[in-house]
Each structure stands twice: as C-alpha cells, then as structure tokens.
Scaffold this motif. Structure first.
Motif, PDB file in Angstrom:
ATOM      1  N   ARG A   1       0.784  -1.133   0.040  1.00 58.65           N
ATOM      2  CA  ARG A   1      -0.071  -0.065  -0.075  1.00 58.65           C
ATOM      3  C   ARG A   1       0.673   1.289   0.037  1.00 58.65           C
ATOM      4  NH1 ARG A   1      -5.288   1.978   1.365  1.00 58.65           N
ATOM      5  NH2 ARG A   1      -5.782  -0.018   2.237  1.00 58.65           N
ATOM      6  N   GLN A   2       0.750   2.154  -0.978  1.00 59.22           N
ATOM      7  CA  GLN A   2       1.451   3.412  -1.050  1.00 59.22           C
ATOM      8  C   GLN A   2       0.528   4.557  -0.822  1.00 59.22           C
ATOM      9  OE1 GLN A   2       3.431   4.158  -4.540  1.00 59.22           O
ATOM     10  NE2 GLN A   2       5.038   2.454  -4.306  1.00 59.22           N
ATOM     11  N   VAL A   3      -0.749   4.198  -0.786  1.00 61.89           N
ATOM     12  CA  VAL A   3      -1.739   5.374  -0.498  1.00 61.89           C
ATOM     13  C   VAL A   3      -2.833   5.089   0.725  1.00 61.89           C
ATOM     14  CG1 VAL A   3      -3.452   7.103  -1.330  1.00 61.89           C
ATOM     15  CG2 VAL A   3      -1.812   6.115  -2.775  1.00 61.89           C
ATOM     16  N   PRO A   4      -2.477   5.788   1.923  1.00 62.11           N
ATOM     17  CA  PRO A   4      -3.309   5.368   2.991  1.00 62.11           C
ATOM     18  C   PRO A   4      -4.770   5.912   2.685  1.00 62.11           C
ATOM     19  CG  PRO A   4      -1.280   6.796   3.542  1.00 62.11           C
ATOM     20  CD  PRO A   4      -1.522   6.725   2.230  1.00 62.11           C
ATOM     21  N   ARG A   5      -5.586   4.633   3.308  1.00 65.22           N
ATOM     22  CA  ARG A   5      -7.155   5.139   2.947  1.00 65.22           C
ATOM     23  C   ARG A   5      -7.502   6.592   3.332  1.00 65.22           C
ATOM     24  NH1 ARG A   5     -12.350   2.191   2.653  1.00 65.22           N
ATOM     25  NH2 ARG A   5     -13.794   3.720   3.145  1.00 65.22           N
ATOM     26  N   GLU A   6      -6.941   6.928   4.511  1.00 68.49           N
ATOM     27  CA  GLU A   6      -7.198   8.144   5.251  1.00 68.49           C
ATOM     28  C   GLU A   6      -6.978   9.512   4.583  1.00 68.49           C
ATOM     29  OE1 GLU A   6      -5.262   5.692   6.576  1.00 68.49           O
ATOM     30  OE2 GLU A   6      -7.147   4.793   7.411  1.00 68.49           O
ATOM     31  N   GLU A   7      -5.792   9.301   3.976  1.00 67.70           N
ATOM     32  CA  GLU A   7      -5.166  10.435   3.229  1.00 67.70           C
ATOM     33  C   GLU A   7      -6.160  10.609   1.844  1.00 67.70           C
ATOM     34  OE1 GLU A   7      -1.023   9.771   1.656  1.00 67.70           O
ATOM     35  OE2 GLU A   7      -1.735  11.395  -0.220  1.00 67.70           O
ATOM     36  N   ALA A   8      -6.561   9.544   1.173  1.00 67.47           N
ATOM     37  CA  ALA A   8      -7.304   9.931   0.060  1.00 67.47           C
ATOM     38  C   ALA A   8      -8.845  10.238   0.337  1.00 67.47           C
ATOM     39  CB  ALA A   8      -7.195   8.584  -0.792  1.00 67.47           C
ATOM     40  N   GLU A   9      -9.332   9.623   1.519  1.00 65.24           N
ATOM     41  CA  GLU A   9     -10.674   9.888   1.975  1.00 65.24           C
ATOM     42  C   GLU A   9     -10.664  11.332   2.341  1.00 65.24           C
ATOM     43  OE1 GLU A   9     -12.036   7.345   4.973  1.00 65.24           O
ATOM     44  OE2 GLU A   9     -13.972   7.356   4.031  1.00 65.24           O
ATOM     45  N   ALA A  10      -9.590  11.908   2.811  1.00 68.04           N
ATOM     46  CA  ALA A  10      -9.612  13.310   3.425  1.00 68.04           C
ATOM     47  C   ALA A  10      -9.524  14.069   2.223  1.00 68.04           C
ATOM     48  CB  ALA A  10      -8.409  13.511   4.428  1.00 68.04           C
ATOM     49  N   TYR A  11      -8.622  13.825   1.176  1.00 72.32           N
ATOM     50  CA  TYR A  11      -8.778  14.773  -0.140  1.00 72.32           C
ATOM     51  C   TYR A  11     -10.297  14.641  -0.822  1.00 72.32           C
ATOM     52  CZ  TYR A  11      -8.540  15.594  -5.043  1.00 72.32           C
ATOM     53  OH  TYR A  11      -8.778  15.858  -6.087  1.00 72.32           O
ATOM     54  N   ALA A  12     -10.885  13.628  -0.763  1.00 65.71           N
ATOM     55  CA  ALA A  12     -12.124  13.424  -1.470  1.00 65.71           C
ATOM     56  C   ALA A  12     -13.112  14.192  -0.792  1.00 65.71           C
ATOM     57  CB  ALA A  12     -12.481  12.035  -1.561  1.00 65.71           C
ATOM     58  N   GLN A  13     -13.122  14.274   0.513  1.00 69.19           N
ATOM     59  CA  GLN A  13     -14.164  15.073   1.262  1.00 69.19           C
ATOM     60  C   GLN A  13     -13.957  16.568   1.021  1.00 69.19           C
ATOM     61  OE1 GLN A  13     -14.161  14.067   5.402  1.00 69.19           O
ATOM     62  NE2 GLN A  13     -16.351  14.937   5.680  1.00 69.19           N
ATOM     63  N   GLU A  14     -12.625  17.033   0.840  1.00 68.82           N
ATOM     64  CA  GLU A  14     -12.033  18.377   0.885  1.00 68.82           C
ATOM     65  C   GLU A  14     -12.608  18.966  -0.459  1.00 68.82           C
ATOM     66  OE1 GLU A  14      -8.210  19.128   2.019  1.00 68.82           O
ATOM     67  OE2 GLU A  14      -7.701  19.701  -0.245  1.00 68.82           O
ATOM     68  N   ALA A  15     -12.484  17.980  -1.517  1.00 73.89           N
ATOM     69  CA  ALA A  15     -12.747  18.280  -3.250  1.00 73.89           C
ATOM     70  C   ALA A  15     -14.274  17.896  -3.323  1.00 73.89           C
ATOM     71  CB  ALA A  15     -11.710  17.585  -3.923  1.00 73.89           C
ATOM     72  N   GLY A  16     -14.971  17.566  -2.303  1.00 73.14           N
ATOM     73  CA  GLY A  16     -16.560  17.004  -2.749  1.00 73.14           C
ATOM     74  C   GLY A  16     -16.844  15.983  -3.510  1.00 73.14           C
ATOM     75  N   LEU A  17     -15.922  14.799  -3.375  1.00 75.48           N
ATOM     76  CA  LEU A  17     -16.037  13.718  -4.423  1.00 75.48           C
ATOM     77  C   LEU A  17     -16.716  12.648  -3.341  1.00 75.48           C
ATOM     78  CD1 LEU A  17     -12.452  13.719  -5.639  1.00 75.48           C
ATOM     79  CD2 LEU A  17     -14.268  15.000  -6.352  1.00 75.48           C
ATOM     80  N   LEU A  18     -17.338  11.463  -4.145  1.00 73.24           N
ATOM     81  CA  LEU A  18     -17.681  10.450  -3.420  1.00 73.24           C
ATOM     82  C   LEU A  18     -16.322   9.647  -3.143  1.00 73.24           C
ATOM     83  CD1 LEU A  18     -20.844   9.468  -5.652  1.00 73.24           C
ATOM     84  CD2 LEU A  18     -20.637  10.088  -2.983  1.00 73.24           C
ATOM     85  N   PHE A  19     -16.164   8.583  -2.397  1.00 73.40           N
ATOM     86  CA  PHE A  19     -14.810   8.215  -2.177  1.00 73.40           C
ATOM     87  C   PHE A  19     -15.202   6.567  -1.711  1.00 73.40           C
ATOM     88  CE2 PHE A  19     -11.664   6.127   0.484  1.00 73.40           C
ATOM     89  CZ  PHE A  19     -10.375   6.370  -0.374  1.00 73.40           C
ATOM     90  N   PHE A  20     -14.365   5.746  -2.799  1.00 71.64           N
ATOM     91  CA  PHE A  20     -14.504   4.383  -2.498  1.00 71.64           C
ATOM     92  C   PHE A  20     -13.020   3.547  -2.598  1.00 71.64           C
ATOM     93  CE2 PHE A  20     -18.334   5.941  -4.591  1.00 71.64           C
ATOM     94  CZ  PHE A  20     -19.300   5.354  -3.846  1.00 71.64           C
ATOM     95  N   GLU A  21     -12.849   2.620  -1.936  1.00 66.80           N
ATOM     96  CA  GLU A  21     -11.684   1.612  -2.250  1.00 66.80           C
ATOM     97  C   GLU A  21     -12.415   0.564  -2.926  1.00 66.80           C
ATOM     98  OE1 GLU A  21      -8.003   2.811   0.377  1.00 66.80           O
ATOM     99  OE2 GLU A  21      -8.954   1.143   1.231  1.00 66.80           O
ATOM    100  N   THR A  22     -11.693   0.082  -3.914  1.00 67.60           N
ATOM    101  CA  THR A  22     -12.284  -0.893  -4.873  1.00 67.60           C
ATOM    102  C   THR A  22     -11.339  -2.030  -5.453  1.00 67.60           C
ATOM    103  OG1 THR A  22     -11.832   0.065  -6.783  1.00 67.60           O
ATOM    104  CG2 THR A  22     -13.951   0.637  -6.066  1.00 67.60           C
ATOM    105  N   SER A  23     -11.826  -3.414  -5.676  1.00 71.00           N
ATOM    106  CA  SER A  23     -11.114  -4.065  -6.388  1.00 71.00           C
ATOM    107  C   SER A  23     -11.892  -4.681  -7.679  1.00 71.00           C
ATOM    108  CB  SER A  23     -10.584  -5.364  -5.318  1.00 71.00           C
ATOM    109  OG  SER A  23     -10.403  -6.370  -6.087  1.00 71.00           O
ATOM    110  N   ALA A  24     -11.425  -4.521  -8.656  1.00 71.22           N
ATOM    111  CA  ALA A  24     -11.821  -5.127  -9.859  1.00 71.22           C
ATOM    112  C   ALA A  24     -11.916  -6.727  -9.740  1.00 71.22           C
ATOM    113  CB  ALA A  24     -11.700  -4.596 -11.360  1.00 71.22           C
ATOM    114  N   LYS A  25     -10.716  -7.111  -9.178  1.00 77.17           N
ATOM    115  CA  LYS A  25     -10.192  -8.370  -9.117  1.00 77.17           C
ATOM    116  C   LYS A  25     -11.599  -9.189  -8.188  1.00 77.17           C
ATOM    117  CE  LYS A  25      -6.787 -11.729  -8.186  1.00 77.17           C
ATOM    118  NZ  LYS A  25      -5.316 -11.815  -7.929  1.00 77.17           N
ATOM    119  N   THR A  26     -11.571  -8.897  -7.171  1.00 72.04           N
ATOM    120  CA  THR A  26     -12.918  -9.398  -6.283  1.00 72.04           C
ATOM    121  C   THR A  26     -14.278  -8.862  -6.453  1.00 72.04           C
ATOM    122  OG1 THR A  26     -12.394  -7.617  -4.125  1.00 72.04           O
ATOM    123  CG2 THR A  26     -10.973  -9.724  -4.525  1.00 72.04           C
TER     124      THR A  26
END
Ligand code: GTP
Ligand code: MG
Length: 204
Positions: free
Chosen positions: A161-186
């Motif tokens: 893992r190179q991107v902590p979930r919390e970091e991306a989630e905080a950015y998404a909230q600040e930018a007004g985006l929906l946020f998900f962690e996903t796996s196309a594999k599973t």
C-alpha cells in the motif's frame, strides 16, 4: 410506469490503474488478469436499478496513456458523472487523479457527480478479509492452517500500500467527491460506486 434515465459517465485516471477492469466487473461481472491497454476509448452500457427508478449508464472508458490525454474533453463534455481511478499501490496515480479532478472541476459540467476510486485494494488486504467468493487458494490455506502462523501472510501484502485510505478519503471530502476503495479483481466496492453516483443524479 418505471422511470428510466440515461446517464453519461466517463472514467479517467492514469494508465493501468484498472479503469477498464472496473467497467468490465460492473458490466459483465468478470475480471481479466492481463487486460490490454485501452486505445482511444471504449463505450459500454449497463443499467443500474434504484428503489424508485432505473438508470442506464452510457460509459466512456478512456485510455490512460499520456498520448491520449488530449482526447479526454470529448468524453467528459456533457458527462453527468465521472469516476476518477487511482491504484492504492502507486502513490503517483493519486497525484494524477487529483489533476483529473481539477480539470473536470474547471472544464466539465458544473453539476457533474465525481467519484474517486482507489482500486486494487485486494493487493493490500490479507485474502482472509476479502468478502469475495472463496478462491481455490482458500482451500489450500485451510489445509495449511494448522502448520502456518497467520500473521506472516498479512504483513507482506500490506507493505504494497502506497496510499493510506485516510489520506485519499480526506482529499475526496475536501474536493467534494464520493470516495471508494475497490477491487475489480474481487468485485469489492464496484457496484457501490455506480449505485451511490446514481443516487446523486437528479430525477429529471
Ligand atoms: P489503460 O486502458 O491503459 O488506461 O489502463 P486501465 O486503467 O484500463 O487498466 P486495466 O483495466 O487495463 O488494468 C491494468 C492491469 O491491472 C491489468 O493487468 C488488470 O488485470 C490489473 N487490474 C485491474 N484492476 C485490478 C484489481 O482490482 N486488482 C488487481 N490485483 N489487478 C487489477
Ligand atoms: Mg483501459
């Protein structure tokens, strides 16, 4: 009669983050381990059923390779929704996602619904916590369980893992985006992206 609206949706993001794989999972519930890079863009459709209505997504899956960047406005023009994808195992792909979000917020429809998706989360989770259908390896692990301590298996994948979930989630909230962690594999988080976007699309 049931309401049915068409929703134009575009996928953007760095090459190889898994845009086409996310769409393939959503449209066909399939995964290909060696998916070829998209050339130009691909067009697919899929229905999404909510309690009170059905949406028909018209999906433009764009090519992430830099030489195709200048084509993107053709695909996000008039789009009502966008999914910007990055790869949780590649920090630079989140930076690229942020530049796509900025471009969309400057140039696309001002009411566009944007979701940020951190894909390939299967690579950073111990397989035992994956909610997907049991894999053949799962049976082998069960056989090994008496001989092998559990901690070792989880420690190695987590280091990808190179991107902590919390970091991306905080950015998404600040930018007004929906946020998900996903796996196309599973399949983790994939239907959720399109369902949550659908809920934010105004009824015409
Ligand atoms: P471009 O079309 O070049 O922009 O790439 P893309 O973003 O469409 O990526 P693509 O879907 O082609 O996936 C790239 C590689 O990553 C393929 O080998 C996929 O099998 C793999 N991949 C995609 N999603 C996942 C995922 O969720 N988990 C894992 N482990 N691999 C994935
Ligand atoms: Mg692709």
């Amino acid at each position: 009669a049931e309401r049915s609206v068409q929703v134009k949706l575009v996928l953007l993001g760095e090459a190889a983050v898994g845009k086409s794989s996310v769409v393939l999972r959503f449209v066909s519930n399939e995964f290909q381990a060696n998916k070829e890079p998209t050339i130009g863009a691909a067009f697919l459709t899929q229905k999404c059923r909510l309690e009170d209505r059905v949406l028909r997504y018209e999906i433009w899956d764009t090519a992430g390779q830099e030489r195709f960047h200048s084509l993107a406005p053709m695909y996000y023009r008039n789009a009502q929704a966008a999914v910007v994808v990055y790869d949780v195992t590649k920090a630079s792909s989140l930076e690229k996602a942020k530049t796509w979000v900025k471009e969309l917020q400057r140039q696309a429809n001002p009411n566009i619904v944007i979701a940020l998706a951190g894909n390939k989360v299967d690579l950073v989770q111990p397989s035992s916590s994956s909610p997907a259908s049991p894999s053949p390896e799962g049976e082998e692990e069960a056989d090994d369980a008496t001989a092998t301590p559990g901690e070792g298996a989880a420690a190695e994948p987590e280091s990808l893992r190179q991107v902590p979930r919390e970091e991306a989630e905080a950015y998404a909230q600040e930018a007004g985006l929906l946020f998900f962690e996903t796996s196309a594999k599973t399949g983790e988080g994939i239907v959720e992206i399109f369902t949550e976007i659908a809920k934010k699309i105004p009824i015409e």
